[in-house]
Structures are given as structure tokens and as C-alpha cells.
Motif scaffolding. Structure first.
Motif, PDB file in Angstrom:
ATOM      1  N   UNK A 114       8.239   0.023   6.241  1.00 34.90           N
ATOM      2  CA  UNK A 114       7.065   0.094   5.380  1.00 34.90           C
ATOM      3  C   UNK A 114       7.439   0.153   3.902  1.00 34.90           C
ATOM      4  N   UNK A 115       8.604   0.714   3.610  1.00 31.26           N
ATOM      5  CA  UNK A 115       9.078   0.736   2.228  1.00 31.26           C
ATOM      6  C   UNK A 115      10.581   0.942   2.251  1.00 31.26           C
ATOM      7  N   UNK A 116      11.195   0.930   1.086  1.00 29.32           N
ATOM      8  CA  UNK A 116      12.626   1.185   0.985  1.00 29.32           C
ATOM      9  C   UNK A 116      12.908   1.868  -0.350  1.00 29.32           C
ATOM     10  N   UNK A 117      14.065   2.483  -0.431  1.00 27.04           N
ATOM     11  CA  UNK A 117      14.387   3.308  -1.591  1.00 27.04           C
ATOM     12  C   UNK A 117      14.420   2.504  -2.884  1.00 27.04           C
ATOM     13  N   UNK A 118      15.016   1.306  -2.837  1.00 25.30           N
ATOM     14  CA  UNK A 118      15.121   0.502  -4.056  1.00 25.30           C
ATOM     15  C   UNK A 118      13.741   0.145  -4.593  1.00 25.30           C
ATOM     16  N   UNK A 119      12.848  -0.290  -3.728  1.00 24.57           N
ATOM     17  CA  UNK A 119      11.497  -0.653  -4.172  1.00 24.57           C
ATOM     18  C   UNK A 119      10.774   0.556  -4.756  1.00 24.57           C
TER      19      UNK A 119
ATOM     20  N   UNK B 174       0.828  -1.203   0.000  1.00 21.72           N
ATOM     21  CA  UNK B 174       0.000   0.000   0.000  1.00 21.72           C
ATOM     22  C   UNK B 174       0.868   1.261   0.000  1.00 21.72           C
ATOM     23  N   UNK B 175       1.862   1.300   0.867  1.00 17.42           N
ATOM     24  CA  UNK B 175       2.715   2.489   0.984  1.00 17.42           C
ATOM     25  C   UNK B 175       3.612   2.634  -0.239  1.00 17.42           C
ATOM     26  N   UNK B 176       4.246   1.557  -0.667  1.00 17.25           N
ATOM     27  CA  UNK B 176       5.213   1.636  -1.764  1.00 17.25           C
ATOM     28  C   UNK B 176       4.553   2.053  -3.079  1.00 17.25           C
ATOM     29  N   UNK B 177       3.428   1.426  -3.428  1.00 17.71           N
ATOM     30  CA  UNK B 177       2.791   1.722  -4.710  1.00 17.71           C
ATOM     31  C   UNK B 177       2.099   3.086  -4.696  1.00 17.71           C
ATOM     32  N   UNK B 178       1.498   3.466  -3.578  1.00 14.81           N
ATOM     33  CA  UNK B 178       0.851   4.773  -3.528  1.00 14.81           C
ATOM     34  C   UNK B 178       1.884   5.898  -3.548  1.00 14.81           C
ATOM     35  N   UNK B 179       2.970   5.740  -2.805  1.00 20.78           N
ATOM     36  CA  UNK B 179       4.012   6.772  -2.789  1.00 20.78           C
ATOM     37  C   UNK B 179       4.735   6.835  -4.132  1.00 20.78           C
ATOM     38  N   UNK B 180       5.014   5.671  -4.723  1.00 24.63           N
ATOM     39  CA  UNK B 180       5.670   5.664  -6.034  1.00 24.63           C
ATOM     40  C   UNK B 180       4.794   6.338  -7.087  1.00 24.63           C
ATOM     41  N   UNK B 181       3.481   6.108  -7.027  1.00 20.28           N
ATOM     42  CA  UNK B 181       2.570   6.751  -7.978  1.00 20.28           C
ATOM     43  C   UNK B 181       2.566   8.263  -7.790  1.00 20.28           C
TER      44      UNK B 181
ATOM     45  N   UNK C 193      -0.242  -5.265 -11.969  1.00 23.59           N
ATOM     46  CA  UNK C 193      -0.361  -6.569 -11.317  1.00 23.59           C
ATOM     47  C   UNK C 193       0.932  -7.405 -11.379  1.00 23.59           C
ATOM     48  N   UNK C 194       1.654  -7.420 -12.513  1.00 26.74           N
ATOM     49  CA  UNK C 194       2.921  -8.177 -12.507  1.00 26.74           C
ATOM     50  C   UNK C 194       3.912  -7.644 -11.479  1.00 26.74           C
ATOM     51  N   UNK C 195       4.015  -6.312 -11.387  1.00 31.95           N
ATOM     52  CA  UNK C 195       4.918  -5.724 -10.393  1.00 31.95           C
ATOM     53  C   UNK C 195       4.426  -5.997  -8.980  1.00 31.95           C
ATOM     54  N   UNK C 196       3.125  -5.968  -8.767  1.00 33.02           N
ATOM     55  CA  UNK C 196       2.565  -6.247  -7.446  1.00 33.02           C
ATOM     56  C   UNK C 196       2.879  -7.683  -7.034  1.00 33.02           C
ATOM     57  N   UNK C 197       2.743  -8.615  -7.971  1.00 34.55           N
ATOM     58  CA  UNK C 197       3.048 -10.018  -7.670  1.00 34.55           C
ATOM     59  C   UNK C 197       4.512 -10.197  -7.284  1.00 34.55           C
ATOM     60  N   UNK C 198       5.399  -9.529  -8.020  1.00 32.07           N
ATOM     61  CA  UNK C 198       6.828  -9.658  -7.736  1.00 32.07           C
ATOM     62  C   UNK C 198       7.171  -9.069  -6.380  1.00 32.07           C
ATOM     63  N   UNK C 199       6.691  -7.860  -6.116  1.00 19.51           N
ATOM     64  CA  UNK C 199       7.034  -7.205  -4.857  1.00 19.51           C
ATOM     65  C   UNK C 199       6.304  -7.805  -3.666  1.00 19.51           C
TER      66      UNK C 199
END
Length: 292
Positions: A150-155, A92-99, A194-200
Motif C-alpha cells: 500500500x505504501x513504502x518508506x521512500x514514497x 490514498x494511504x501514502x498522502x494521508x499518512x505522509x500528511x 497535484x504535481x506530486x500526485x501526478x508523479x507518484x
């Protein structure tokens, strides 16, 4: 050199290469076979310091003993809770912040990106992190193992790079149809990711499942230990879960078989889940465009 000679030379190289890779693979996999074999060895057939490839006599005694102890069950519950809750929050945090970081109009975007990149090079260290966790009152709680990671820079950078490749025309069309920014994120961006979500999901889940060092320094209550901390203590101190006691069985369970059974039980969930998600690794991380 003729074509046939070059072909024979290439085939010889392939044979040598495959043979070396097979030997290296066996060297890497062999310890797992040994752990597996000892964990299923019957207590009556087990001989200390003897090497096993396959059990001389199969038995589930070590697994029954481990699963009947409160220490292992508490550690399993703790690790499962941390993995499920932590992975959901990570996504939730990684994808929302990345967006959000993909939007050039976001106020302070450059400063936020600089802060993310800064953490790739510098970190606070163990002592400041411990003092911060203590000051926040999260010592000896699951929060200390979830909130700080909750997240990291690489992700963030990989997910942001992936989202940057998504066609902006889709978002524009959605907004013309009346979608809000949140609607675009949930109805357009997430389905395409979805592919990125599955991987992460697997990246984050494996990270939480293998939580060791943070649990070791932040958790003092043995009832809240993770599996990795319990196994470490079990390997060093065989009395951690009462090794050597019959536990209702007339036969004593050797401490070595209990150790190996604990390791197998700790690895099993990841080994079961990994084959179903490994195909998404390269696709989820390397995908740079969306087919129209």
C-alpha cells in the motif's frame, strides 16, 4: 588560450559527447525496434533466427491471435484491476499518512517515523512475508498483490518532505474559516500537491503494472496471473497459450512473433501514458515550496 580556442575545444567535446550518447541510446532502443519488427512480421515472411529491423511484410496476425486467447485476456484483466485499485489505494494511504506525519503534535509521531526509516534498511525477507500472507489467507488472491504494498518508506518520506514545505499559514487561515483537519487536507493540501500526485500516480501504476515476483510466488491459479508472469511463462514454455495452433486461421502463427506481440502489448499502456505525465516527475518529487 584565447576565447575562440576554448570555444572550439568546448564544441569538439560537445560533438563527441553527443555522438557517444546517441550511440548508447541506439544500443538501448535497438532491442525494442527488433521486438516491434518481429511482432508485426507476416507469418509467411518470418524466417527463424533472422535479424529484422523492419518487417519485410506487415501483418497483425500475431496480435489477433494473442488477443483471441483466454490466457492473455485473463492476464490483462488481472493486471488492469491490480494497477487501478492498487494505485488508488497507494495514493490514498501514502498522502494521508505522509500528511499525518507532518504534524508534530501527532501522538507517537517519532516512533512511526523511526519505523518507516527502519524499513529502508531492514526487511523481513521472502519466507516471513510468504508465511504472513499465507496466515492472513491472502494466497492466490489479488489481495496479496495489493495490500502488502500500500505504501513504502521512500514514497512516504518524499511526500512528507514535500508537504513540510507547504505554507502553514494556509492551513491556519482555513481553520479560522471553520475547516476541519480533514477539510484542510482535502481542500488545501491535496490541490497544492497535484504535481506530486501526478508523479507518484505514475510511479505506483508502473510498479503495479510490472508486478512479477509477488505474483509468481503468491498466485498459483493461472487464470489470475499477471501479464509479466504470463510473458515469462510464454518465453520459457511456448505451449502456454497454445502457440503453433491456427486458432481458426489456415496459417500457423510462429511462436516468436507471438512472444514479441505479447511483449509489445504489455508495454503499450505505459508507453502511451508516460509522455503525458513525465513532465511532472522532477516537479512532483523536487518541488520544495509553493509560490504565493
Amino acid at each position: 588560450m584565447s576565447f575562440i580556442a576554448r570555444k572550439k575545444k568546448l564544441e569538439l567535446f560537445d560533438y563527441v559527447n553527443y555522438t557517444l550518447l546517441a550511440l548508447i541510446s541506439l544500443i538501448c532502443v535497438f532491442p525494442f525496434f527488433y521486438v516491434f519488427s518481429v511482432s508485426f512480421t507476416d507469418p509467411e515472411a518470418y524466417v527463424p533466427l533472422e535479424f529484422y529491423i523492419f518487417p519485410e511484410k506487415w501483418s497483425l496476425s500475431a496480435y489477433k491471435y494473442i488477443l483471441s486467447t483466454d490466457s492473455f485476456l485473463n492476464a490483462l484483466k488481472s493486471t488492469t484491476f491490480i494497477t487501478i485499485v492498487g494505485t488508488v489505494l497507494n495514493l490514498a494511504v501514502s498522502f494521508s499518512l505522509a500528511y499525518a506525519l507532518t504534524k508534530k503534535a501527532l501522538p507517537g509521531r517519532g516512533l512511526m517515523l523511526s519505523g518507516v526509516i527502519f524499513t529502508l534498511v531492514f526487511s523481513a525477507g521472502i519466507v516471513p512475508s510468504y508465511l504472513l500472507i499465507k496466515q492472513l489467507g491472502m494466497l492466490n488472491s489479488y489481495s496479496a498483490l495489493i495490500w502488502p504494498s500500500l505504501t513504502n518508506a521512500w514514497s512516504l518520506l518524499v511526500i512528507k518532505s514535500f508537504m513540510d514545505s507547504l505554507p502553514t499559514e494556509l492551513e491556519d487561515a482555513a481553520k479560522i474559516d471553520g475547516c476541519s483537519d480533514l477539510g484542510v487536507f482535502l481542500r488545501i493540501v491535496i490541490p497544492l500537491s497535484l504535481p506530486a500526485i501526478a508523479a507518484f500516480t505514475l510511479f505506483f501504476a508502473v510498479s503495479h503494472w510490472n508486478t512479477y515476483f509477488n505474483a509468481l510466488i503468491y498466485i498459483s491459479d493461472s487464470k489470475k496471473w499477471t501479464l509479466q508472469v504470463l510473458i515469462k511463462t510464454l518465453v520459457i514454455d511456448s505451449d502456454t497459450i497454445g502457440v503453433g495452433q491456427s486458432g481458426g486461421d489456415d496459417r500457423l502463427v510462429p511462436q516468436e512473433t507471438i512472444r514479441m506481440a505479447s511483449i509489445m502489448l504489455a508495454m503499450a499502456p505505459i508507453l502511451v501514458v508516460y509522455p503525458f505525465l513525465q513532465k511532472h516527475f522532477a516537479k512532483g518529487v523536487m518541488l520544495g515550496s509553493v509560490k504565493g
